[in-house]
Scaffold this active site. Structure first.
Site, mmCIF file in Angstrom:
data_model
loop_
_atom_site.group_PDB
_atom_site.id
_atom_site.type_symbol
_atom_site.label_atom_id
_atom_site.label_comp_id
_atom_site.label_asym_id
_atom_site.label_seq_id
_atom_site.Cartn_x
_atom_site.Cartn_y
_atom_site.Cartn_z
ATOM 1 N N GLY A 9 22.597 -20.321 102.883
ATOM 2 C CA GLY A 9 23.261 -21.183 101.920
ATOM 3 C C GLY A 9 24.291 -22.092 102.553
ATOM 4 O O GLY A 9 24.526 -23.219 102.104
ATOM 5 N N ASN A 10 24.898 -21.629 103.676
ATOM 6 C CA ASN A 10 25.904 -22.455 104.330
ATOM 7 C C ASN A 10 25.279 -23.563 105.167
ATOM 8 O O ASN A 10 25.987 -24.372 105.757
ATOM 9 C CB ASN A 10 26.839 -21.594 105.191
ATOM 10 C CG ASN A 10 26.093 -20.589 106.039
ATOM 11 O OD1 ASN A 10 24.916 -20.778 106.332
ATOM 12 N ND2 ASN A 10 26.747 -19.514 106.421
ATOM 13 N N LYS A 122 25.400 -8.283 95.408
ATOM 14 C CA LYS A 122 25.072 -9.582 95.996
ATOM 15 C C LYS A 122 26.142 -10.604 95.630
ATOM 16 O O LYS A 122 26.394 -10.875 94.455
ATOM 17 C CB LYS A 122 23.708 -10.057 95.480
ATOM 18 C CG LYS A 122 23.297 -11.434 95.983
ATOM 19 C CD LYS A 122 23.006 -11.426 97.460
ATOM 20 C CE LYS A 122 22.458 -12.777 97.912
ATOM 21 N NZ LYS A 122 22.231 -12.824 99.366
ATOM 22 N N LYS A 206 17.581 -13.690 99.747
ATOM 23 C CA LYS A 206 16.636 -14.682 100.257
ATOM 24 C C LYS A 206 16.010 -14.257 101.573
ATOM 25 O O LYS A 206 14.846 -14.566 101.843
ATOM 26 C CB LYS A 206 17.317 -16.030 100.435
ATOM 27 C CG LYS A 206 18.377 -16.044 101.512
ATOM 28 C CD LYS A 206 18.556 -17.410 102.118
ATOM 29 C CE LYS A 206 19.647 -17.388 103.158
ATOM 30 N NZ LYS A 206 19.408 -16.470 104.269
ATOM 31 N N LYS A 264 20.365 -10.100 106.824
ATOM 32 C CA LYS A 264 19.588 -10.854 107.817
ATOM 33 C C LYS A 264 19.005 -9.911 108.863
ATOM 34 O O LYS A 264 17.830 -10.016 109.243
ATOM 35 C CB LYS A 264 20.462 -11.918 108.480
ATOM 36 C CG LYS A 264 20.911 -13.032 107.554
ATOM 37 C CD LYS A 264 21.835 -13.996 108.258
ATOM 38 C CE LYS A 264 22.174 -15.183 107.370
ATOM 39 N NZ LYS A 264 22.760 -14.813 106.089
#
Length: 311
Positions: A9-10, A122, A206, A264
């Site tokens: 998102g960043n 989240k 995601k 991740k």
């Protein structure tokens, strides 16, 4: 080579940056320039985060006096998929003249009895001082938790079971279409008591969805691209040490924050364990160098990269 890239998102909203559309579109142009270098020589599937954008739209919806109740998270997820997908679609079309590019709105199937619904974890939206976060939580019925030196809203994040439109995405990829899909982990849906798809109030991670999709699409490489050079042991301490090559087993022996690097790491480890192929975590601007083996944290079954014959 088939590569699935999960943009953090960043990559679209830098840390500390205001969530204005103009700033985000400028960031998308930077992202597209980096992705285009991969797409020239490889099949590319792009997924992306949407946590900051979901948070902004959820807050706007909660404040809107014209609404009897705020839009649910599955609907806001669909909004952000369309918005970010459009930005990426246009930027990649302009960066790759003549290349076919498609952006899809996707659903991700989750279990209605996933334990995440009982323990929201989240992070979505911007960070607040503790006092302000607690006021917002009381006003809107949010759950908030600490994220570094700030406090943010947390929502359920059930484990993805399958991207509903996987067969369609596979067909597009086989036809040479650069496909943007599964944004924000996909719109969370369940099968209800009569077997029909139904949206649910949640956000799917995601990276976990991207790893699941990368496996289903038989990707050769899965990259989770963010704003840090890679995974580091003892991050933020004097003993910080960058990890260049590793295996899923070695990664799982380390400890990483659940709200940032943890998902991740779990996603790349799962992909490598399941497929025996390569996954990596690193900076968006280093995407081409990661594939060459000169940047990022690269995860393989044996901890080595690149294999013979890979450019």
């Amino acid at each position: 080579m088939r590569i699935l890239v999960a943009l953090g998102g960043n990559a679209l909203l830098r840390r500390g940056q205001r969530p204005d559309a103009e700033a985000q579109r400028d960031n998308v142009l930077t992202a597209a320039a980096s992705l285009a270098k991969l797409a020239v020589r490889h099949e590319l599937i792009v997924t992306h985060g949407n946590g900051p954008q979901v948070g902004v739209l959820a807050l706007e919806s909660a404040h809107d006096p014209e609404l009897s109740r705020p839009y649910p998270l599955d609907t806001i997820g669909a909004e952000t998929q369309g918005m970010i997908g459009y930005w990426l679609l246009q930027a990649l079309q302009n960066a790759l003249p003549g290349r076919q590019v498609a952006a899809l709105v996707n659903q991700t199937l989750v279990s209605a009895v996933d334990p995440a619904f009982d323990d929201p974890a989240k992070f979505v939206g911007q960070g607040y001082e503790k006092e302000e976060a607690e006021k917002l939580a009381a006003r809107y019925g949010w759950t908030v938790k600490q994220d570094g030196d700030r406090w943010r809203r947390v929502v359920p994040s059930p484990v993805p079971q399958r991207v509903v439109e996987t067969r369609l995405i596979r067909r597009l990829v086989r036809d040479g279409v650069l496909t943007i899909c599964a944004g924000g982990g996909g719109i969370p849906v369940i099968r209800n008591e009569v077997g029909l798809l139904q949206g649910i109030e949640a956000v799917v991670d995601k990276d976990l969805t991207a790893a699941l999709l990368a496996e289903a699409l038989e990707a050769d490489v899965f990259m989770s691209l963010t704003d840090v050079p890679g995974v580091a042991r003892n991050f933020g301490t004097p003993r910080q040490e960058e990890i260049a090559r590793t295996t899923p087993h070695e990664l799982r022996a380390e400890h990483f924050p659940a709200g940032s690097m943890g998902p991740k790491v779990e996603a790349v480890a799962r992909f490598v364990e399941t497929t025996g192929d390569m996954a990596a975590i690193g900076r968006l601007e280093d995407a081409a160098r990661i594939l060459e083996g000169t940047a990022g944290t690269i995860v393989t079954p044996g901890g080595t990269w690149p294999p013979d014959g890979v450019p």
